[in-house]
Design a protein around this motif. Sequence first.
Motif, PDB file in Angstrom:
ATOM      1  N   GLY A 138      13.394  -0.193   0.385  1.00 56.65           N
ATOM      2  CA  GLY A 138      14.455  -1.068   0.890  1.00 56.65           C
ATOM      3  C   GLY A 138      15.821  -0.633   0.388  1.00 56.65           C
ATOM      4  N   GLN A 139      15.915  -0.288  -0.902  1.00 55.81           N
ATOM      5  CA  GLN A 139      17.184   0.180  -1.464  1.00 55.81           C
ATOM      6  C   GLN A 139      17.601   1.504  -0.823  1.00 55.81           C
ATOM      7  OE1 GLN A 139      15.796   0.140  -5.535  1.00 55.81           O
ATOM      8  NE2 GLN A 139      17.205  -1.524  -6.067  1.00 55.81           N
ATOM      9  N   ASP A 142      18.963   0.902   2.565  1.00 57.31           N
ATOM     10  CA  ASP A 142      20.302   0.328   2.473  1.00 57.31           C
ATOM     11  C   ASP A 142      21.340   1.410   2.176  1.00 57.31           C
ATOM     12  OD1 ASP A 142      22.148  -1.886   2.459  1.00 57.31           O
ATOM     13  OD2 ASP A 142      22.216  -1.670   0.265  1.00 57.31           O
ATOM     14  N   ARG A 145      21.807   3.482   5.296  1.00 56.29           N
ATOM     15  CA  ARG A 145      22.524   2.697   6.306  1.00 56.29           C
ATOM     16  C   ARG A 145      24.023   2.679   5.982  1.00 56.29           C
ATOM     17  NH1 ARG A 145      19.081  -0.962   6.748  1.00 56.29           N
ATOM     18  NH2 ARG A 145      19.638  -2.155   4.918  1.00 56.29           N
ATOM     19  N   ARG A 146      24.366   2.483   4.699  1.00 57.22           N
ATOM     20  CA  ARG A 146      25.793   2.479   4.312  1.00 57.22           C
ATOM     21  C   ARG A 146      26.422   3.842   4.540  1.00 57.22           C
ATOM     22  NH1 ARG A 146      27.136  -1.695  -0.157  1.00 57.22           N
ATOM     23  NH2 ARG A 146      25.487  -3.202   0.141  1.00 57.22           N
TER      24      ARG A 146
END
Length: 167
Positions: A138-139, A142, A145-146
């Motif tokens: 998940g990290q 993220d 995605r950023r």
Amino acid sequence: MGLDARLGALGLALGQVDDVRIELEDVRWSRWRARRATVVCRDVHVNPPAVLVSSPVEFRVEVDFADIPELQPVSWFPLTVQLVGSELHVRLHKWLPARVFAVPELPRGIQLTGVEQLDDHFVLTGAAPVLRERLTLGQLADVLRRLASIQSRTRSDTTSGISIWGT
């Protein structure tokens, strides 16, 4: 907080970012306060399965003399600062004994490398040859995605020095 990153589409697709610079202001650092802390991560990339790697990492923190607990600077005496191992030796005058302060521990294996003295503050520098941070999936998603969001705001694959403030 400020964040600067050099990105390219090919590197991003491969999970690689050349350099990432993070700047923080008014930072609490153990019992000390720092006016500014800067971390520069070089050659940032993701190794399988989900490990963020930077090699090397550079650290810089600016601390006002007035923000060292238990130090009462006297304006008419110039202070001298020396780094001895992980201790800061501060002298009010060359004939007086130095006050010794333990520098708060640095994160992730960063070791102190030097100190620069200025009029009302000093700058501690540090480095680590490599930093590895295991991420959950998940990290990692993220982070990617950023980075993709940052990349989509650039004009071309060769754009460098992208600045993102307030993130």
